[in-house]
Design a protein around this motif. Structure first.
Motif, PDB file in Angstrom:
ATOM      1  N   PHE A  27       0.828  -1.204   0.000  1.00 19.40           N
ATOM      2  CA  PHE A  27       0.000   0.000   0.000  1.00 19.40           C
ATOM      3  C   PHE A  27       0.865   1.258   0.000  1.00 19.40           C
ATOM      4  O   PHE A  27       0.636   2.182  -0.779  1.00 19.40           O
ATOM      5  N   LEU A  28       1.890   1.288   0.863  1.00 22.97           N
ATOM      6  CA  LEU A  28       2.749   2.472   0.933  1.00 22.97           C
ATOM      7  C   LEU A  28       3.556   2.659  -0.345  1.00 22.97           C
ATOM      8  O   LEU A  28       3.795   3.795  -0.767  1.00 22.97           O
ATOM      9  N   SER A  29       3.975   1.575  -0.972  1.00 18.87           N
ATOM     10  CA  SER A  29       4.736   1.716  -2.209  1.00 18.87           C
ATOM     11  C   SER A  29       3.864   2.314  -3.313  1.00 18.87           C
ATOM     12  O   SER A  29       4.338   3.097  -4.132  1.00 18.87           O
ATOM     13  N   SER A  30       2.575   1.965  -3.332  1.00 19.65           N
ATOM     14  CA  SER A  30       1.700   2.568  -4.343  1.00 19.65           C
ATOM     15  C   SER A  30       1.460   4.043  -4.036  1.00 19.65           C
ATOM     16  O   SER A  30       1.340   4.853  -4.956  1.00 19.65           O
ATOM     17  N   LEU A  31       1.393   4.412  -2.762  1.00 21.56           N
ATOM     18  CA  LEU A  31       1.248   5.835  -2.426  1.00 21.56           C
ATOM     19  C   LEU A  31       2.506   6.623  -2.793  1.00 21.56           C
ATOM     20  O   LEU A  31       2.418   7.755  -3.260  1.00 21.56           O
ATOM     21  N   LEU A  32       3.669   6.038  -2.579  1.00 24.06           N
ATOM     22  CA  LEU A  32       4.908   6.736  -2.916  1.00 24.06           C
ATOM     23  C   LEU A  32       5.049   6.925  -4.416  1.00 24.06           C
ATOM     24  O   LEU A  32       5.714   7.858  -4.868  1.00 24.06           O
ATOM     25  N   GLU A  33       4.423   6.054  -5.190  1.00 25.40           N
ATOM     26  CA  GLU A  33       4.455   6.187  -6.640  1.00 25.40           C
ATOM     27  C   GLU A  33       3.738   7.461  -7.096  1.00 25.40           C
ATOM     28  O   GLU A  33       4.073   8.045  -8.122  1.00 25.40           O
ATOM     29  N   LEU A  34       2.768   7.904  -6.313  1.00 17.38           N
ATOM     30  CA  LEU A  34       1.976   9.072  -6.686  1.00 17.38           C
ATOM     31  C   LEU A  34       2.604  10.396  -6.257  1.00 17.38           C
ATOM     32  O   LEU A  34       2.081  11.455  -6.575  1.00 17.38           O
ATOM     33  N   THR A  35       3.706  10.352  -5.518  1.00 18.46           N
ATOM     34  CA  THR A  35       4.322  11.591  -5.059  1.00 18.46           C
ATOM     35  C   THR A  35       4.938  12.345  -6.229  1.00 18.46           C
ATOM     36  O   THR A  35       5.489  11.740  -7.147  1.00 18.46           O
ATOM     37  N   LEU A  43      12.005   7.599  -3.303  1.00 18.97           N
ATOM     38  CA  LEU A  43      13.015   6.755  -2.670  1.00 18.97           C
ATOM     39  C   LEU A  43      13.482   7.362  -1.345  1.00 18.97           C
ATOM     40  O   LEU A  43      13.625   6.650  -0.342  1.00 18.97           O
ATOM     41  N   MET A  44      13.694   8.651  -1.309  1.00 21.43           N
ATOM     42  CA  MET A  44      14.108   9.311  -0.070  1.00 21.43           C
ATOM     43  C   MET A  44      12.983   9.268   0.972  1.00 21.43           C
ATOM     44  O   MET A  44      13.245   9.090   2.159  1.00 21.43           O
ATOM     45  N   ALA A  45      11.737   9.421   0.521  1.00 20.33           N
ATOM     46  CA  ALA A  45      10.605   9.337   1.446  1.00 20.33           C
ATOM     47  C   ALA A  45      10.503   7.938   2.038  1.00 20.33           C
ATOM     48  O   ALA A  45      10.289   7.778   3.247  1.00 20.33           O
ATOM     49  N   ALA A  46      10.684   6.920   1.227  1.00 19.94           N
ATOM     50  CA  ALA A  46      10.627   5.541   1.714  1.00 19.94           C
ATOM     51  C   ALA A  46      11.769   5.265   2.688  1.00 19.94           C
ATOM     52  O   ALA A  46      11.579   4.594   3.708  1.00 19.94           O
ATOM     53  N   ALA A  47      12.953   5.783   2.394  1.00 23.27           N
ATOM     54  CA  ALA A  47      14.092   5.601   3.291  1.00 23.27           C
ATOM     55  C   ALA A  47      13.845   6.281   4.633  1.00 23.27           C
ATOM     56  O   ALA A  47      14.150   5.722   5.690  1.00 23.27           O
ATOM     57  N   LEU A  48      13.272   7.471   4.605  1.00 22.86           N
ATOM     58  CA  LEU A  48      12.981   8.199   5.837  1.00 22.86           C
ATOM     59  C   LEU A  48      11.924   7.474   6.677  1.00 22.86           C
ATOM     60  O   LEU A  48      12.084   7.332   7.894  1.00 22.86           O
ATOM     61  N   VAL A  49      10.880   7.004   6.028  1.00 20.78           N
ATOM     62  CA  VAL A  49       9.832   6.268   6.746  1.00 20.78           C
ATOM     63  C   VAL A  49      10.390   4.984   7.349  1.00 20.78           C
ATOM     64  O   VAL A  49      10.141   4.664   8.514  1.00 20.78           O
ATOM     65  N   SER A  50      11.166   4.245   6.574  1.00 22.92           N
ATOM     66  CA  SER A  50      11.706   2.983   7.083  1.00 22.92           C
ATOM     67  C   SER A  50      12.701   3.213   8.211  1.00 22.92           C
ATOM     68  O   SER A  50      12.736   2.443   9.179  1.00 22.92           O
ATOM     69  N   LEU A  51      13.501   4.246   8.128  1.00 28.83           N
ATOM     70  CA  LEU A  51      14.442   4.561   9.200  1.00 28.83           C
ATOM     71  C   LEU A  51      13.695   4.944  10.475  1.00 28.83           C
ATOM     72  O   LEU A  51      14.052   4.498  11.570  1.00 28.83           O
ATOM     73  N   ILE A  53      10.647   4.030  11.363  1.00 29.94           N
ATOM     74  CA  ILE A  53      10.017   2.824  11.907  1.00 29.94           C
ATOM     75  C   ILE A  53      11.056   1.926  12.560  1.00 29.94           C
ATOM     76  O   ILE A  53      10.802   1.357  13.634  1.00 29.94           O
ATOM     77  N   ALA A  54      12.228   1.792  11.960  1.00 28.33           N
ATOM     78  CA  ALA A  54      13.279   0.948  12.541  1.00 28.33           C
ATOM     79  C   ALA A  54      13.714   1.478  13.908  1.00 28.33           C
ATOM     80  O   ALA A  54      13.899   0.705  14.860  1.00 28.33           O
ATOM     81  N   VAL A  55      13.867   2.785  14.035  1.00 30.70           N
ATOM     82  CA  VAL A  55      14.262   3.375  15.315  1.00 30.70           C
ATOM     83  C   VAL A  55      13.167   3.177  16.359  1.00 30.70           C
ATOM     84  O   VAL A  55      13.448   2.808  17.504  1.00 30.70           O
ATOM     85  N   LEU A  56      11.920   3.391  15.973  1.00 30.97           N
ATOM     86  CA  LEU A  56      10.812   3.204  16.908  1.00 30.97           C
ATOM     87  C   LEU A  56      10.698   1.746  17.359  1.00 30.97           C
ATOM     88  O   LEU A  56      10.466   1.478  18.546  1.00 30.97           O
ATOM     89  N   LEU A  57      10.865   0.817  16.447  1.00 32.10           N
ATOM     90  CA  LEU A  57      10.807  -0.596  16.811  1.00 32.10           C
ATOM     91  C   LEU A  57      11.960  -0.984  17.739  1.00 32.10           C
ATOM     92  O   LEU A  57      11.768  -1.765  18.670  1.00 32.10           O
TER      93      LEU A  57
END
Length: 73
Positions: A27-35, A43-51, A53-57
């Motif tokens: 779902f998030l990858s399809s939303l990032l496609e529309l940016t 790609l930078m938005a996905a990296a920021l989101v994943s980073l 989430i990784a820190v929070l986890l």
């Protein structure tokens, strides 16, 4: 691998978490496609989101581990 490493008791819950994670990723990858912008912005938005989430986890994991350690003392 997530399901194989889990014990029999929480296997259903682990399977449900895996399914939700896969769906959320799609779902998030399809939303990032529309940016708007070139190919670098999503790609930078996905990296920021994943980073984030990784820190929070990691923080959640360390806090849970500390609580379990304190409860066993």
């Amino acid at each position: 691998m997530t399901i194989e490493r889990s014990t029999e008791h929480p296997r259903g819950r682990t399977s449900a978490y895996l399914s939700m994670a896969i769906f959320l990723g799609q779902f998030l990858s399809s939303l990032l496609e529309l940016t708007p912008g070139n190919g670098r912005a999503p790609l930078m938005a996905a990296a920021l989101v994943s980073l984030t989430i990784a820190v929070l986890l990691q923080c959640w994991h360390l806090r849970t581990r500390a609580r379990l350690r304190d409860a066993s003392l």
